[in-house]
Design a protein around this motif. Structure first.
Motif, PDB file in Angstrom:
ATOM      1  N   ARG A 150      35.422  -7.933  -4.020  1.00  0.00           N
ATOM      2  CA  ARG A 150      34.549  -7.035  -4.793  1.00  0.00           C
ATOM      3  C   ARG A 150      34.251  -5.787  -3.979  1.00  0.00           C
TER       4      ARG A 150
ATOM      5  N   VAL B  55      31.447  -4.528  -3.480  1.00  0.00           N
ATOM      6  CA  VAL B  55      30.255  -4.775  -2.666  1.00  0.00           C
ATOM      7  C   VAL B  55      30.634  -5.461  -1.351  1.00  0.00           C
TER       8      VAL B  55
ATOM      9  N   LYS C 276      30.920   3.302  -1.687  1.00  0.00           N
ATOM     10  CA  LYS C 276      29.585   3.814  -2.031  1.00  0.00           C
ATOM     11  C   LYS C 276      29.617   4.746  -3.242  1.00  0.00           C
TER      12      LYS C 276
ATOM     13  N   GLU D 246      29.885  -4.046   2.459  1.00  0.00           N
ATOM     14  CA  GLU D 246      29.058  -4.791   3.416  1.00  0.00           C
ATOM     15  C   GLU D 246      29.857  -5.406   4.564  1.00  0.00           C
TER      16      GLU D 246
ATOM     17  N   TRP E 104      19.292   5.164  -3.850  1.00  0.00           N
ATOM     18  CA  TRP E 104      20.707   4.834  -3.964  1.00  0.00           C
ATOM     19  C   TRP E 104      20.870   3.467  -4.640  1.00  0.00           C
TER      20      TRP E 104
ATOM     21  N   LYS F  23      23.300 -11.986  -8.226  1.00  0.00           N
ATOM     22  CA  LYS F  23      23.847 -10.621  -8.161  1.00  0.00           C
ATOM     23  C   LYS F  23      23.456  -9.832  -9.408  1.00  0.00           C
TER      24      LYS F  23
ATOM     25  N   ASN G 229      29.126  -4.920  -7.788  1.00  0.00           N
ATOM     26  CA  ASN G 229      28.976  -6.370  -7.616  1.00  0.00           C
ATOM     27  C   ASN G 229      30.116  -7.120  -8.301  1.00  0.00           C
TER      28      ASN G 229
END
Lengths: 166, 288
Positions: free
Chosen positions: B77, B79, B99, B83, A127, A55, B108
């Motif tokens: 998280r 992220v 976002k 997702e 982005w 990551k 992350n």
């Protein structure tokens, strides 16, 4: 002091650190890998981006002790005996760097982006690298470099590396 | 920049973490994603004497629908929210918000629990939670308790989480019927705090009458704020352009923005009005 053991670019490293030591300092000062840069030191610019267990992360905002037991990739770990990583080749061929200060961080961020999304659109790339600031090249060639690496990694026809004047 | 010295523990279980909180007293802090706390420590705005890192405690990261709730583990998280299929199909407000939170590297690591427990009205999740009528689960040595998001934020960086406790789960009434949600914030650049942000949740019945409205505002009040008059203006209405304009006007009137580098007070009120209108319309579209 705390003992930290972690793998960097496949090699195990151990150090005694104070809890307030930042991961970026551990990498640069204890292990003398200076490819990871310190830019803003406030998690804004992305120059210190590395991969922690795959990551992308800003190593100026992570404590060295938090990285105990992890596997880290820095810019020094991108190229192999066979040659440059496709993202490095893409940056080279597309003139995607000027002073180079942001480059290591952008490339590592791009590696994770392409891992998750092998064929990103231009918008997804822009982005995707929004946490990395470049103050000289101006992003267009960085985007081209990532598109080039995407094509290369998928075995697709390679886009032109001719400069685009905008 | 280097923080003041502190001690560090990395417990493997919540029980161990509670014990450490009691052992180290008021100056101990929980370290979740760390992307709000560590910058504050580096700038020496915060100087906890001991950090209790809860990243190694298993079972605190999940997104699931269960017992009529969407349950999100505190260590999930940003992220993962970005997702998640459950989130992107039914709770788009999180996709909108995550976002816009900081940047990919920060997402992350940054956690939803940390974003809320930090108690900062400039963070994005608090307004989203208010619009969604969330409950927060707080755990400690004496067990778990549940607090409505309306009672969670007490003041500047202070919340309902008491010493010795840890925020462990966020519970949101599951989406049902014609349900739509949306979030947007105006920001000067990626990674900036909101100049103003608005979270909207709408439910309408088969006849198009609004049966439920939740509106939360980001960074235009000292604590995260619910736009109550705006919600009342929508519930029971057909959500006509006039109803929506009235709700937007009330939100702009009722918030308390301060003039700063991001804009003066009038500009921020104007932004609240415009974004409220747009987010009601977007939520309504998604509810259909």
């Amino acid at each position: 002091m705390k003992t930290v053991t972690l793998k960097i670019n496949g090699t195990e490293h151990t150090a005694e650190v104070s809890p307030r030591t930042l991961l970026v300092h551990l990498i640069r000062e204890n292990f003398s890998m200076t490819g990871t840069h310190i830019g803003c030191d406030t998690s804004s610019c992305g120059a210190c981006t590395i991969l922690i267990d795959g990551k992308s992360a800003k190593s100026c905002t992570i404590l060295a002790v938090q990285a105990d037991g992890t596997e880290i990739i820095t810019v020094e770990g991108l190229a192999t005996a066979e040659g440059l990583h496709p993202i490095q080749e893409g940056f080279h061929l597309n003139h995607a760097l000027h002073c180079g200060f942001c480059t290591a961080g952008v490339m590592l961020r791009a590696v994770e982006l392409l891992e998750k999304n092998p064929n990103p659109t231009e918008e997804e790339i822009r982005w995707g690298i929004s946490g990395n600031l470049c103050r000289c090249t101006g992003y267009n060639n960085i985007v081209k470099a990532i598109q080039w690496a995407s094509a290369k990694m998928q075995g697709k026809e390679l886009p032109s590396t001719e400069p685009v004047f905008v | 920049m280097i923080a003041e010295p502190f001690g560090y523990s990395s417990p493997q279980s919540l029980d161990e973490a509670y014990a450490l909180l009691h052992e180290h007293g008021d100056d101990a802090k929980i370290l979740a994603g760390g992307h709000s706390l560590i910058p504050m420590m580096k700038l020496r705005f915060a100087a906890p004497t001991h950090l209790i890192d809860i990243n190694k405690i298993p079972g605190l990261s999940y997104i699931k629908e269960e017992d009529g709730f969407l349950k999100i583990g505190a260590m999930t998280r940003e992220v993962d929210l970005e997702e998640s299929d459950i989130i992107s199909s039914r709770y788009q407000i999180f996709t909108d918000a995550s976002k816009l939170i900081a940047d990919p590297q920060v997402r992350n690591f940054g956690t939803i629990g940390g974003n809320i427990a930090h108690g900062d009205a400039a963070n994005d999740h608090p307004a989203v939670m208010m619009a969604l009528d969330a409950e927060v689960e707080i755990s400690g040595q004496d067990g778990k308790r549940s607090v409505s998001i309306n009672e969670f934020f007490h003041g500047f960086y202070t919340t309902a989480v008491q010493h010795g406790e840890i925020l462990t789960e966020i519970r949101i009434p599951a989406a049902s019927g014609h349900f739509g949600s949306a979030y947007h914030k105006a920001e000067r650049k990626v990674g900036d705090y909101a100049t103003a942000g608005v979270a909207v949740v709408i439910r309408v019945d088969d006849g198009g009458i609004c049966t439920k409205a939740g509106i939360g505002l980001t960074n235009v009040n000292a604590v995260p704020m619910r736009a109550i008059r705006s919600e009342e203006a929508l519930v029971g209405s057909m959500l006509s352009a006039g109803d929506i304009a009235k709700a937007a006007q009330y939100a702009a009137e009722d918030c308390n923005p301060s003039s700063d580098l991001r804009g003066d007070e009038d500009y921020k009120r104007h932004l609240v009005s415009v974004i409220t209108k747009r987010m009601i319309n977007r939520a309504l579209e998604r509810a259909k």
